[in-house]
Design a protein around this motif. Structure first.
Motif, PDB file in Angstrom:
ATOM      1  N   ILE A   1      17.007  -0.872   3.559  1.00  0.00           N
ATOM      2  CA  ILE A   1      16.283  -0.414   2.366  1.00  0.00           C
ATOM      3  C   ILE A   1      17.214  -0.394   1.157  1.00  0.00           C
ATOM      4  N   GLU A   2      18.390   0.165   1.325  1.00  0.00           N
ATOM      5  CA  GLU A   2      19.358   0.236   0.226  1.00  0.00           C
ATOM      6  C   GLU A   2      19.725  -1.156  -0.269  1.00  0.00           C
ATOM      7  N   ASN A   3      19.876  -2.101   0.644  1.00  0.00           N
ATOM      8  CA  ASN A   3      20.181  -3.486   0.249  1.00  0.00           C
ATOM      9  C   ASN A   3      19.017  -4.128  -0.486  1.00  0.00           C
ATOM     10  N   TYR A   4      17.786  -3.892  -0.049  1.00  0.00           N
ATOM     11  CA  TYR A   4      16.630  -4.452  -0.748  1.00  0.00           C
ATOM     12  C   TYR A   4      16.540  -3.918  -2.173  1.00  0.00           C
ATOM     13  N   ILE A   5      16.821  -2.651  -2.351  1.00  0.00           N
ATOM     14  CA  ILE A   5      16.800  -2.067  -3.695  1.00  0.00           C
ATOM     15  C   ILE A   5      17.880  -2.706  -4.560  1.00  0.00           C
ATOM     16  N   LYS A   6      19.077  -2.892  -4.006  1.00  0.00           N
ATOM     17  CA  LYS A   6      20.182  -3.528  -4.748  1.00  0.00           C
ATOM     18  C   LYS A   6      19.841  -4.957  -5.120  1.00  0.00           C
ATOM     19  N   GLU A   7      19.298  -5.704  -4.174  1.00  0.00           N
ATOM     20  CA  GLU A   7      19.019  -7.126  -4.389  1.00  0.00           C
ATOM     21  C   GLU A   7      17.869  -7.363  -5.362  1.00  0.00           C
ATOM     22  N   ALA A   8      16.953  -6.396  -5.442  1.00  0.00           N
ATOM     23  CA  ALA A   8      15.783  -6.567  -6.302  1.00  0.00           C
ATOM     24  C   ALA A   8      16.197  -6.536  -7.766  1.00  0.00           C
TER      25      ALA A   8
ATOM     26  N   PHE B   1       7.621  -5.403   5.217  1.00  0.00           N
ATOM     27  CA  PHE B   1       7.176  -4.064   4.828  1.00  0.00           C
ATOM     28  C   PHE B   1       8.242  -3.379   3.978  1.00  0.00           C
ATOM     29  N   LEU B   2       9.472  -3.353   4.467  1.00  0.00           N
ATOM     30  CA  LEU B   2      10.551  -2.651   3.773  1.00  0.00           C
ATOM     31  C   LEU B   2      10.862  -3.267   2.417  1.00  0.00           C
ATOM     32  N   GLU B   3      10.902  -4.586   2.353  1.00  0.00           N
ATOM     33  CA  GLU B   3      11.235  -5.237   1.086  1.00  0.00           C
ATOM     34  C   GLU B   3      10.160  -4.983   0.042  1.00  0.00           C
ATOM     35  N   GLU B   4       8.903  -5.091   0.434  1.00  0.00           N
ATOM     36  CA  GLU B   4       7.817  -4.888  -0.522  1.00  0.00           C
ATOM     37  C   GLU B   4       7.729  -3.431  -0.957  1.00  0.00           C
ATOM     38  N   ALA B   5       7.864  -2.514  -0.015  1.00  0.00           N
ATOM     39  CA  ALA B   5       7.757  -1.092  -0.349  1.00  0.00           C
ATOM     40  C   ALA B   5       8.913  -0.639  -1.230  1.00  0.00           C
TER      41      ALA B   5
ATOM     42  N   LYS C   1       0.840  -1.208   0.000  1.00  0.00           N
ATOM     43  CA  LYS C   1       0.000   0.000   0.000  1.00  0.00           C
ATOM     44  C   LYS C   1       0.870   1.252   0.000  1.00  0.00           C
ATOM     45  N   PHE C   2       1.926   1.253   0.797  1.00  0.00           N
ATOM     46  CA  PHE C   2       2.816   2.415   0.834  1.00  0.00           C
ATOM     47  C   PHE C   2       3.472   2.640  -0.526  1.00  0.00           C
ATOM     48  N   ARG C   3       3.940   1.560  -1.139  1.00  0.00           N
ATOM     49  CA  ARG C   3       4.563   1.675  -2.461  1.00  0.00           C
ATOM     50  C   ARG C   3       3.570   2.187  -3.496  1.00  0.00           C
ATOM     51  N   GLU C   4       2.392   1.583  -3.556  1.00  0.00           N
ATOM     52  CA  GLU C   4       1.414   1.925  -4.585  1.00  0.00           C
ATOM     53  C   GLU C   4       0.779   3.303  -4.387  1.00  0.00           C
ATOM     54  N   ASP C   5       0.497   3.672  -3.146  1.00  0.00           N
ATOM     55  CA  ASP C   5      -0.230   4.918  -2.885  1.00  0.00           C
ATOM     56  C   ASP C   5       0.669   6.124  -2.638  1.00  0.00           C
ATOM     57  N   PHE C   6       1.910   5.891  -2.232  1.00  0.00           N
ATOM     58  CA  PHE C   6       2.801   6.999  -1.897  1.00  0.00           C
ATOM     59  C   PHE C   6       4.049   7.042  -2.775  1.00  0.00           C
ATOM     60  N   LEU C   7       4.835   5.958  -2.760  1.00  0.00           N
ATOM     61  CA  LEU C   7       6.123   5.988  -3.450  1.00  0.00           C
ATOM     62  C   LEU C   7       6.006   6.092  -4.966  1.00  0.00           C
ATOM     63  N   LEU C   8       5.247   5.209  -5.577  1.00  0.00           N
ATOM     64  CA  LEU C   8       5.167   5.209  -7.040  1.00  0.00           C
ATOM     65  C   LEU C   8       4.609   6.513  -7.604  1.00  0.00           C
TER      66      LEU C   8
ATOM     67  N   GLY D   1      10.212  -3.592  -3.958  1.00  0.00           N
ATOM     68  CA  GLY D   1       9.127  -3.674  -4.928  1.00  0.00           C
ATOM     69  C   GLY D   1       9.148  -2.565  -5.967  1.00  0.00           C
ATOM     70  N   LEU D   2       9.835  -1.471  -5.669  1.00  0.00           N
ATOM     71  CA  LEU D   2       9.981  -0.407  -6.671  1.00  0.00           C
ATOM     72  C   LEU D   2      10.739  -0.921  -7.885  1.00  0.00           C
ATOM     73  N   VAL D   3      11.678  -1.830  -7.650  1.00  0.00           N
ATOM     74  CA  VAL D   3      12.452  -2.421  -8.742  1.00  0.00           C
ATOM     75  C   VAL D   3      11.704  -3.619  -9.319  1.00  0.00           C
ATOM     76  N   ARG D   4      11.252  -4.523  -8.455  1.00  0.00           N
ATOM     77  CA  ARG D   4      10.607  -5.749  -8.916  1.00  0.00           C
ATOM     78  C   ARG D   4       9.277  -5.506  -9.617  1.00  0.00           C
ATOM     79  N   LYS D   5       8.489  -4.569  -9.105  1.00  0.00           N
ATOM     80  CA  LYS D   5       7.134  -4.368  -9.629  1.00  0.00           C
ATOM     81  C   LYS D   5       6.861  -2.960 -10.147  1.00  0.00           C
ATOM     82  N   GLY D   6       7.699  -2.014  -9.775  1.00  0.00           N
ATOM     83  CA  GLY D   6       7.430  -0.621 -10.109  1.00  0.00           C
ATOM     84  C   GLY D   6       8.092  -0.122 -11.369  1.00  0.00           C
ATOM     85  N   GLY D   7       8.974  -0.933 -11.955  1.00  0.00           N
ATOM     86  CA  GLY D   7       9.609  -0.542 -13.204  1.00  0.00           C
ATOM     87  C   GLY D   7      10.826   0.349 -13.065  1.00  0.00           C
ATOM     88  N   PHE D   8      11.326   0.522 -11.860  1.00  0.00           N
ATOM     89  CA  PHE D   8      12.516   1.332 -11.642  1.00  0.00           C
ATOM     90  C   PHE D   8      13.751   0.447 -11.562  1.00  0.00           C
TER      91      PHE D   8
END
Length: 105
Positions: A98-105, A60-64, A27-34, A67-74
């Protein structure tokens, strides 16, 4: 654009998916971040303040953020030019996670 998770979303974010509750990472990713990131440019960063919550679960952190990389197209590189995470000393470990989740995605 500035987003404070504690003030703008919830001081008790939890869960990965929408089905986990109203304050999930999805929800945070879809409604706020993206939406914010899609409107951002190099002179208008999205600044996410992660301070002030009771804590963060890894789901929460991994999905938000991952998920920007895995599902958000970034890409990781693309996010570096648009996204800045703000954390005081107490929350700095979450910033690293958070930085590691973005790298790993």
């Amino acid at each position: 654009m500035n987003i404070s998770i504690a003030n703008d979303f919830s001081d008790v974010p939890a869960g990965r998916y929408l089905s986990d509750g109203d304050y999930s990472g999805e929800k945070f990713r879809e409604d706020f971040l993206l939406p914010a990131l899609r409107n951002a440019n190099e002179s208008n960063l999205v600044i996410v303040d992660i301070n002030g919550v009771e804590g963060y679960g890894s789901s929460f952190l991994e999905e938000a953020f991952g998920g920007l990389v895995r599902k958000g197209g970034f890409s990781e590189k693309g996010l570096k030019g648009k996204l800045k995470i703000i954390a005081n000393e107490e929350y700095s470990i979450y910033k690293e996670i958070i930085e590691n989740y973005i790298k790993e995605a």
